[in-house]
Design a protein around this motif. Structure first.
Motif, PDB file in Angstrom:
ATOM      1  N   LYS A  24       0.841  -1.192   0.000  1.00 50.37           N
ATOM      2  CA  LYS A  24       0.000   0.000   0.000  1.00 50.37           C
ATOM      3  C   LYS A  24       0.879   1.246   0.000  1.00 50.37           C
ATOM      4  O   LYS A  24       1.952   1.271   0.615  1.00 50.37           O
ATOM      5  N   GLU A  25       0.415   2.259  -0.698  1.00 49.47           N
ATOM      6  CA  GLU A  25       1.162   3.515  -0.794  1.00 49.47           C
ATOM      7  C   GLU A  25       0.213   4.682  -0.565  1.00 49.47           C
ATOM      8  O   GLU A  25      -0.782   4.839  -1.268  1.00 49.47           O
ATOM      9  N   THR A  26       0.524   5.492   0.417  1.00 42.41           N
ATOM     10  CA  THR A  26      -0.230   6.717   0.654  1.00 42.41           C
ATOM     11  C   THR A  26       0.416   7.837  -0.148  1.00 42.41           C
ATOM     12  O   THR A  26       1.612   8.107   0.017  1.00 42.41           O
ATOM     13  N   VAL A  27      -0.342   8.433  -1.034  1.00 36.54           N
ATOM     14  CA  VAL A  27       0.212   9.452  -1.920  1.00 36.54           C
ATOM     15  C   VAL A  27      -0.589  10.741  -1.825  1.00 36.54           C
ATOM     16  O   VAL A  27      -1.770  10.738  -1.482  1.00 36.54           O
ATOM     17  N   PRO A  34      -5.929  11.609  -3.179  1.00 34.48           N
ATOM     18  CA  PRO A  34      -6.868  10.722  -3.863  1.00 34.48           C
ATOM     19  C   PRO A  34      -7.827  10.075  -2.868  1.00 34.48           C
ATOM     20  O   PRO A  34      -7.667  10.206  -1.650  1.00 34.48           O
ATOM     21  N   SER A  35      -8.790   9.356  -3.386  1.00 37.32           N
ATOM     22  CA  SER A  35      -9.831   8.770  -2.542  1.00 37.32           C
ATOM     23  C   SER A  35      -9.272   7.813  -1.505  1.00 37.32           C
ATOM     24  O   SER A  35      -9.838   7.678  -0.406  1.00 37.32           O
ATOM     25  N   SER A  36      -8.212   7.104  -1.863  1.00 34.61           N
ATOM     26  CA  SER A  36      -7.704   6.064  -0.972  1.00 34.61           C
ATOM     27  C   SER A  36      -6.214   5.869  -1.205  1.00 34.61           C
ATOM     28  O   SER A  36      -5.626   6.475  -2.112  1.00 34.61           O
ATOM     29  N   THR A  37      -5.624   5.045  -0.389  1.00 36.40           N
ATOM     30  CA  THR A  37      -4.260   4.627  -0.658  1.00 36.40           C
ATOM     31  C   THR A  37      -4.230   3.839  -1.963  1.00 36.40           C
ATOM     32  O   THR A  37      -5.237   3.238  -2.366  1.00 36.40           O
ATOM     33  N   VAL A  46       1.884  -9.152 -14.451  1.00 39.74           N
ATOM     34  CA  VAL A  46       1.458  -7.811 -14.864  1.00 39.74           C
ATOM     35  C   VAL A  46       1.308  -6.927 -13.622  1.00 39.74           C
ATOM     36  O   VAL A  46       0.701  -7.342 -12.633  1.00 39.74           O
ATOM     37  N   GLU A  47       1.839  -5.721 -13.695  1.00 42.25           N
ATOM     38  CA  GLU A  47       1.719  -4.783 -12.580  1.00 42.25           C
ATOM     39  C   GLU A  47       0.318  -4.173 -12.545  1.00 42.25           C
ATOM     40  O   GLU A  47      -0.221  -3.768 -13.577  1.00 42.25           O
ATOM     41  N   LEU A  48      -0.243  -4.106 -11.333  1.00 41.75           N
ATOM     42  CA  LEU A  48      -1.560  -3.526 -11.126  1.00 41.75           C
ATOM     43  C   LEU A  48      -1.476  -2.445 -10.054  1.00 41.75           C
ATOM     44  O   LEU A  48      -0.668  -2.528  -9.129  1.00 41.75           O
ATOM     45  N   VAL A  49      -2.337  -1.430 -10.197  1.00 39.77           N
ATOM     46  CA  VAL A  49      -2.481  -0.406  -9.159  1.00 39.77           C
ATOM     47  C   VAL A  49      -3.976  -0.226  -8.920  1.00 39.77           C
ATOM     48  O   VAL A  49      -4.706   0.202  -9.813  1.00 39.77           O
ATOM     49  N   PHE A  50      -4.424  -0.584  -7.715  1.00 39.74           N
ATOM     50  CA  PHE A  50      -5.835  -0.465  -7.360  1.00 39.74           C
ATOM     51  C   PHE A  50      -6.088   0.849  -6.628  1.00 39.74           C
ATOM     52  O   PHE A  50      -5.291   1.268  -5.786  1.00 39.74           O
ATOM     53  N   LEU A  51      -7.223   1.475  -6.922  1.00 42.78           N
ATOM     54  CA  LEU A  51      -7.647   2.663  -6.201  1.00 42.78           C
ATOM     55  C   LEU A  51      -9.134   2.508  -5.877  1.00 42.78           C
ATOM     56  O   LEU A  51      -9.958   2.342  -6.779  1.00 42.78           O
ATOM     57  N   ALA A  52      -9.464   2.520  -4.594  1.00 46.18           N
ATOM     58  CA  ALA A  52     -10.864   2.406  -4.163  1.00 46.18           C
ATOM     59  C   ALA A  52     -11.534   3.758  -4.370  1.00 46.18           C
ATOM     60  O   ALA A  52     -11.228   4.723  -3.670  1.00 46.18           O
ATOM     61  N   ARG A  53     -12.461   3.817  -5.318  1.00 47.04           N
ATOM     62  CA  ARG A  53     -13.043   5.096  -5.730  1.00 47.04           C
ATOM     63  C   ARG A  53     -13.698   5.841  -4.571  1.00 47.04           C
ATOM     64  O   ARG A  53     -13.598   7.067  -4.461  1.00 47.04           O
ATOM     65  N   ALA A  73      -2.844  10.634  -9.411  1.00 48.53           N
ATOM     66  CA  ALA A  73      -2.110   9.643  -8.623  1.00 48.53           C
ATOM     67  C   ALA A  73      -1.793   8.402  -9.457  1.00 48.53           C
ATOM     68  O   ALA A  73      -0.686   7.850  -9.383  1.00 48.53           O
ATOM     69  N   LEU A  74      -2.752   7.968 -10.275  1.00 47.21           N
ATOM     70  CA  LEU A  74      -2.503   6.812 -11.133  1.00 47.21           C
ATOM     71  C   LEU A  74      -1.462   7.132 -12.197  1.00 47.21           C
ATOM     72  O   LEU A  74      -0.606   6.301 -12.516  1.00 47.21           O
ATOM     73  N   LYS A  75      -1.527   8.332 -12.745  1.00 45.00           N
ATOM     74  CA  LYS A  75      -0.528   8.742 -13.738  1.00 45.00           C
ATOM     75  C   LYS A  75       0.866   8.750 -13.115  1.00 45.00           C
ATOM     76  O   LYS A  75       1.842   8.260 -13.713  1.00 45.00           O
ATOM     77  N   ARG A  76       0.981   9.306 -11.915  1.00 44.46           N
ATOM     78  CA  ARG A  76       2.274   9.346 -11.232  1.00 44.46           C
ATOM     79  C   ARG A  76       2.777   7.943 -10.890  1.00 44.46           C
ATOM     80  O   ARG A  76       3.988   7.719 -10.810  1.00 44.46           O
ATOM     81  N   ALA A  77       1.839   7.015 -10.683  1.00 45.42           N
ATOM     82  CA  ALA A  77       2.225   5.641 -10.375  1.00 45.42           C
ATOM     83  C   ALA A  77       2.710   4.893 -11.607  1.00 45.42           C
ATOM     84  O   ALA A  77       3.154   3.746 -11.494  1.00 45.42           O
ATOM     85  N   GLY A  78       2.595   5.531 -12.774  1.00 46.09           N
ATOM     86  CA  GLY A  78       3.124   4.924 -13.984  1.00 46.09           C
ATOM     87  C   GLY A  78       2.171   3.992 -14.703  1.00 46.09           C
ATOM     88  O   GLY A  78       2.620   3.209 -15.557  1.00 46.09           O
ATOM     89  N   VAL A  79       0.871   4.059 -14.386  1.00 46.18           N
ATOM     90  CA  VAL A  79      -0.046   3.170 -15.083  1.00 46.18           C
ATOM     91  C   VAL A  79      -0.124   3.565 -16.558  1.00 46.18           C
ATOM     92  O   VAL A  79       0.020   4.731 -16.923  1.00 46.18           O
ATOM     93  N   THR A  80      -0.345   2.566 -17.397  1.00 48.92           N
ATOM     94  CA  THR A  80      -0.448   2.801 -18.838  1.00 48.92           C
ATOM     95  C   THR A  80      -1.891   2.830 -19.306  1.00 48.92           C
ATOM     96  O   THR A  80      -2.192   3.388 -20.368  1.00 48.92           O
TER      97      THR A  80
END
Length: 292
Positions: A24-27, A34-37, A46-53, A73-80
């Protein structure tokens, strides 16, 4: 470029079997929190990044979501790429509770939300004619069918209402006359901001009820919606697993719509007139074009 999938949905998705390297990452972002960690993990390599809306426990209502911070936050995390999973009401008889609709159009009727990263000091106009990524949407539909979802509709219009109240019967009938397929409260400005951030976006809308247009049924009841949402969770887990397997088996290529370069000619403010403070906040979202 390898796949790195951002998933915006309920916190129950974290319970997906087989996740590895979970952390988990607090950003924070220039737009607030953002809404959540963020929950980082890998599945099938495959790398995944979950965000609880709505955060864990569904703490935040639709109008109060910090949509800009979530996408940033997702963009900064490098999601494609970004996959949205959300509960919706059905506006069509054939889309019964339990159906999944992979939408391809939106009508935005929200009005109390900030809808752009850009403003005075740096103006931009991105194209939204085709608001989702056709490639990612097709992959999500394939994954839903493989998950055993009985009804998977490819394409459909999502009417985004402000909420938090449900529709009046007159509104529900009006939206049906407009040809809308489903109604919900969260996919705008989420999809618009994803486009500004040059992130391919797909929306899987999971039907929980018939809204209130169907007069022979009881009106929308939150307890019934929660029961259907619970039943949809297993299918959502299987969908994500199948989607990730497809990503693991297929190298990533750019979206057919060229979403990764959506800002190429969108910023129209002259360089000498741009606000440095706003440019600093846009470092993740628009750094590709602003830093040239």
């Amino acid at each position: 470029m390898s796949w790195k999938l951002g998933i915006i949905g309920g916190s129950g998705l974290y319970g997906l079997d087989g996740l590895e390297n979970v952390r988990k990452e607090t950003v924070g972002t220039p737009w607030g929190n953002p809404s959540s960690t963020l929950v980082h993990a890998t599945l099938e390599g495959v790398e995944l990044v979950f965000l609880a809306r709505h955060d864990e426990g569904h703490r935040i209502p639709p109008s109060d979501l910090n949509y800009r911070a979530n996408i940033d936050a997702l963009k900064r995390a490098g999601v494609t790429d970004v996959l949205s999973l959300s509960a919706v009401g059905s506006l069509k008889e054939e889309l019964a509770p339990g159906a999944f609709v992979v939408v391809d159009q939106f009508i935005d009727r929200s009005f109390a939300r900030t809808k752009s990263f850009f403003s005075e000091g740096c103006v931009a106009h991105v194209a939204m004619a085709d608001p989702v990524c056709s490639r990612l949407s097709a992959m999500a539909a394939d994954a839903a069918e493989a998950a055993g979802v009985e009804t998977v509709q490819r394409g459909g219009t999502y009417l985004v209402m402000e909420g938090p109240q449900f529709s009046t019967r007159a509104e529900s009938q009006l939206y049906r006359q407009w040809g809308c397929s489903v109604i919900g409260m969260t996919n705008m400005p989420e999809a618009k901001l994803a486009r500004e951030a040059e992130l391919p976006y797909a929306s899987v809308s999971m039907v929980t009820d018939y809204d209130c247009w169907r007069t022979e049924d009881a009106d929308v009841d939150i307890s019934d919606i929660l029961k259907t949402m619970h039943a949809n969770t297993a299918h959502a887990h299987a969908l994500v697993r199948n989607l990730v397997k497809a990503m693991a088996a297929n190298p990533r290529t750019d979206s057919p719509q060229g979403i990764e370069t959506a800002l190429e000619f969108a910023i129209i403010t002259a360089p000498e007139k741009r606000d440095p403070a706003l440019l600093a906040k846009l470092d993740a979202v628009a750094g590709r074009v602003l830093n040239r």
